[in-house]
Write a protein that holds these residues in place. Structure first.
Motif, PDB file in Angstrom:
ATOM      1  N   LEU A  38       1.564   6.514  -6.838  1.00 50.45           N
ATOM      2  CA  LEU A  38       0.458   7.433  -7.129  1.00 50.45           C
ATOM      3  C   LEU A  38       0.839   8.881  -6.838  1.00 50.45           C
ATOM      4  O   LEU A  38       0.333   9.792  -7.491  1.00 50.45           O
ATOM      5  N   GLN A  39       1.753   9.098  -5.877  1.00 46.02           N
ATOM      6  CA  GLN A  39       2.199  10.470  -5.600  1.00 46.02           C
ATOM      7  C   GLN A  39       2.866  11.047  -6.843  1.00 46.02           C
ATOM      8  O   GLN A  39       2.661  12.216  -7.175  1.00 46.02           O
ATOM      9  N   THR A  40       3.639  10.231  -7.532  1.00 43.22           N
ATOM     10  CA  THR A  40       4.281  10.681  -8.764  1.00 43.22           C
ATOM     11  C   THR A  40       3.232  11.002  -9.818  1.00 43.22           C
ATOM     12  O   THR A  40       3.310  12.032 -10.493  1.00 43.22           O
ATOM     13  N   CYS A  41       2.253  10.136  -9.962  1.00 43.51           N
ATOM     14  CA  CYS A  41       1.173  10.389 -10.920  1.00 43.51           C
ATOM     15  C   CYS A  41       0.409  11.652 -10.536  1.00 43.51           C
ATOM     16  O   CYS A  41       0.081  12.474 -11.400  1.00 43.51           O
ATOM     17  N   GLY A  42       0.125  11.802  -9.254  1.00 38.75           N
ATOM     18  CA  GLY A  42      -0.615  12.974  -8.781  1.00 38.75           C
ATOM     19  C   GLY A  42       0.121  14.269  -9.060  1.00 38.75           C
ATOM     20  O   GLY A  42      -0.485  15.269  -9.451  1.00 38.75           O
ATOM     21  N   ALA A  43       1.445  14.262  -8.878  1.00 41.35           N
ATOM     22  CA  ALA A  43       2.221  15.468  -9.152  1.00 41.35           C
ATOM     23  C   ALA A  43       2.134  15.827 -10.631  1.00 41.35           C
ATOM     24  O   ALA A  43       1.936  16.994 -10.987  1.00 41.35           O
ATOM     25  N   ALA A  44       2.246  14.835 -11.490  1.00 40.02           N
ATOM     26  CA  ALA A  44       2.144  15.089 -12.933  1.00 40.02           C
ATOM     27  C   ALA A  44       0.730  15.547 -13.309  1.00 40.02           C
ATOM     28  O   ALA A  44       0.553  16.458 -14.129  1.00 40.02           O
ATOM     29  N   MET A  45      -0.276  14.929 -12.699  1.00 38.14           N
ATOM     30  CA  MET A  45      -1.666  15.308 -12.971  1.00 38.14           C
ATOM     31  C   MET A  45      -1.935  16.737 -12.505  1.00 38.14           C
ATOM     32  O   MET A  45      -2.590  17.517 -13.208  1.00 38.14           O
ATOM     33  N   PHE A  95      11.732  16.087 -10.055  1.00 35.66           N
ATOM     34  CA  PHE A  95      10.840  16.585  -9.008  1.00 35.66           C
ATOM     35  C   PHE A  95      10.657  15.542  -7.913  1.00 35.66           C
ATOM     36  O   PHE A  95      10.817  15.836  -6.723  1.00 35.66           O
ATOM     37  N   ILE A  96      10.339  14.319  -8.307  1.00 34.60           N
ATOM     38  CA  ILE A  96      10.097  13.266  -7.304  1.00 34.60           C
ATOM     39  C   ILE A  96      11.395  12.872  -6.608  1.00 34.60           C
ATOM     40  O   ILE A  96      11.405  12.610  -5.406  1.00 34.60           O
ATOM     41  N   ALA A  97      12.512  12.838  -7.335  1.00 38.49           N
ATOM     42  CA  ALA A  97      13.792  12.496  -6.705  1.00 38.49           C
ATOM     43  C   ALA A  97      14.135  13.492  -5.600  1.00 38.49           C
ATOM     44  O   ALA A  97      14.525  13.100  -4.492  1.00 38.49           O
ATOM     45  N   ILE A  98      13.963  14.767  -5.872  1.00 40.12           N
ATOM     46  CA  ILE A  98      14.244  15.788  -4.863  1.00 40.12           C
ATOM     47  C   ILE A  98      13.226  15.706  -3.727  1.00 40.12           C
ATOM     48  O   ILE A  98      13.577  15.811  -2.548  1.00 40.12           O
ATOM     49  N   THR A  99      11.957  15.490  -4.073  1.00 39.79           N
ATOM     50  CA  THR A  99      10.904  15.357  -3.059  1.00 39.79           C
ATOM     51  C   THR A  99      11.197  14.192  -2.119  1.00 39.79           C
ATOM     52  O   THR A  99      11.141  14.342  -0.894  1.00 39.79           O
ATOM     53  N   VAL A 100      11.517  13.046  -2.685  1.00 38.93           N
ATOM     54  CA  VAL A 100      11.751  11.853  -1.866  1.00 38.93           C
ATOM     55  C   VAL A 100      12.986  12.030  -0.987  1.00 38.93           C
ATOM     56  O   VAL A 100      12.959  11.702   0.205  1.00 38.93           O
ATOM     57  N   VAL A 139       1.782  22.698   0.524  1.00 39.62           N
ATOM     58  CA  VAL A 139       3.005  23.287  -0.028  1.00 39.62           C
ATOM     59  C   VAL A 139       3.583  22.342  -1.077  1.00 39.62           C
ATOM     60  O   VAL A 139       3.984  22.769  -2.161  1.00 39.62           O
ATOM     61  N   GLN A 140       3.609  21.057  -0.777  1.00 39.42           N
ATOM     62  CA  GLN A 140       4.117  20.068  -1.732  1.00 39.42           C
ATOM     63  C   GLN A 140       3.236  20.003  -2.973  1.00 39.42           C
ATOM     64  O   GLN A 140       3.731  19.933  -4.091  1.00 39.42           O
ATOM     65  N   VAL A 141       1.938  20.020  -2.794  1.00 40.04           N
ATOM     66  CA  VAL A 141       1.025  19.993  -3.943  1.00 40.04           C
ATOM     67  C   VAL A 141       1.244  21.226  -4.812  1.00 40.04           C
ATOM     68  O   VAL A 141       1.352  21.136  -6.040  1.00 40.04           O
ATOM     69  N   PHE A 142       1.336  22.380  -4.186  1.00 39.07           N
ATOM     70  CA  PHE A 142       1.552  23.622  -4.931  1.00 39.07           C
ATOM     71  C   PHE A 142       2.892  23.587  -5.671  1.00 39.07           C
ATOM     72  O   PHE A 142       2.986  23.981  -6.831  1.00 39.07           O
ATOM     73  N   ALA A 143       3.924  23.101  -5.000  1.00 36.80           N
ATOM     74  CA  ALA A 143       5.237  22.977  -5.652  1.00 36.80           C
ATOM     75  C   ALA A 143       5.135  22.051  -6.852  1.00 36.80           C
ATOM     76  O   ALA A 143       5.674  22.347  -7.932  1.00 36.80           O
ATOM     77  N   GLY A 144       4.431  20.946  -6.692  1.00 35.35           N
ATOM     78  CA  GLY A 144       4.278  20.007  -7.798  1.00 35.35           C
ATOM     79  C   GLY A 144       3.549  20.602  -8.982  1.00 35.35           C
ATOM     80  O   GLY A 144       4.010  20.518 -10.121  1.00 35.35           O
ATOM     81  N   LEU A 145       2.444  21.251  -8.712  1.00 34.54           N
ATOM     82  CA  LEU A 145       1.669  21.741  -9.854  1.00 34.54           C
ATOM     83  C   LEU A 145       2.294  22.944 -10.527  1.00 34.54           C
ATOM     84  O   LEU A 145       2.044  23.210 -11.691  1.00 34.54           O
ATOM     85  N   THR A 146       3.180  23.651  -9.836  1.00 31.60           N
ATOM     86  CA  THR A 146       3.819  24.807 -10.478  1.00 31.60           C
ATOM     87  C   THR A 146       5.216  24.511 -11.012  1.00 31.60           C
ATOM     88  O   THR A 146       5.702  25.244 -11.879  1.00 31.60           O
ATOM     89  N   LEU A 147       5.876  23.476 -10.532  1.00 32.42           N
ATOM     90  CA  LEU A 147       7.274  23.262 -10.896  1.00 32.42           C
ATOM     91  C   LEU A 147       7.570  21.986 -11.672  1.00 32.42           C
ATOM     92  O   LEU A 147       8.631  21.877 -12.275  1.00 32.42           O
ATOM     93  N   ILE A 148       6.681  21.014 -11.651  1.00 34.23           N
ATOM     94  CA  ILE A 148       6.992  19.718 -12.252  1.00 34.23           C
ATOM     95  C   ILE A 148       7.291  19.820 -13.751  1.00 34.23           C
ATOM     96  O   ILE A 148       8.169  19.139 -14.262  1.00 34.23           O
ATOM     97  N   HIS A 149       6.611  20.711 -14.459  1.00 33.01           N
ATOM     98  CA  HIS A 149       6.872  20.864 -15.892  1.00 33.01           C
ATOM     99  C   HIS A 149       8.222  21.537 -16.149  1.00 33.01           C
ATOM    100  O   HIS A 149       8.794  21.363 -17.221  1.00 33.01           O
ATOM    101  N   PHE A 191       0.829  -1.202   0.000  1.00 33.73           N
ATOM    102  CA  PHE A 191       0.000   0.000   0.000  1.00 33.73           C
ATOM    103  C   PHE A 191       0.866   1.256   0.000  1.00 33.73           C
ATOM    104  O   PHE A 191       0.580   2.224  -0.693  1.00 33.73           O
ATOM    105  N   ILE A 192       1.966   1.231   0.762  1.00 32.29           N
ATOM    106  CA  ILE A 192       2.894   2.364   0.779  1.00 32.29           C
ATOM    107  C   ILE A 192       3.544   2.527  -0.593  1.00 32.29           C
ATOM    108  O   ILE A 192       3.696   3.643  -1.090  1.00 32.29           O
TER     109      ILE A 192
END
Length: 148
Positions: A16-23, A99-104, A82-92, A9-10
């Motif tokens: 899914l966190q990676t998918c969510g950031a891209a979405m 993005f995920i490597a730095i996040t993790v 903050v993480q969601v906002f960072a993802g949606l503004t910076l992932i592209h 599950f983890i």
């Protein structure tokens, strides 16, 4: 939850966190305004969990539970925003892998510090040479992933 499902599950949550950031990045691109995109993202989450709550309203906290709750406990969602906002503004700008490597890696380093000191009422798990080596290997991996 059966203990055999905890690790899978983890793993699913991490994938899914990676998918969510891209979405969320695409949501921001489509809606143009990052604050609107963040609001839409959290509205969906809010309605989802409200529906689950109304379907399964028990258990409910007691007055004692609420009284013993630390003042900072309710801010976990805001911190996550903050993480969601960072993802949606910076992932592209940096790409999903970077993005995920730095996040993790930043999450892992912060979690080692939190565990070591027992912050936020966590059980203490001291930093030791093995855990430190694991963190350094992860950071090394991030360096390799983020190189172009």
């Amino acid at each position: 939850m059966n203990a055999a499902w905890i690790i899978p599950f983890i793993i699913l949550g991490g994938a899914l966190q990676t998918c969510g950031a891209a979405m969320n990045g695409q949501l921001n691109k489509s809606l143009v305004n990052p604050f609107l995109a963040s609001s839409v993202s959290f509205l969906v989450i809010t309605f989802f969990f409200l529906a689950l709550f109304f379907a399964m309203p028990h258990p409910l906290p007691t007055t004692q539970d609420i009284r013993e709750m630390p003042w900072w406990a309710v801010f976990g969602g805001l911190v996550g925003a903050v993480q969601v906002f960072a993802g949606l503004t910076l992932i592209h700008r940096v790409g999903s892998g970077t993005f995920i490597a730095i996040t993790v890696s930043s999450a892992l380093i912060a979690s080692l510090v939190i565990d070591h000191f027992g912050w936020f009422r966590m059980n203490v798990h001291a930093i030791n040479p093995t855990r430190l080596a694991g963190a350094l290997l992860l950071v090394g991996g991030v360096v390799l992933i983020t190189r172009k």
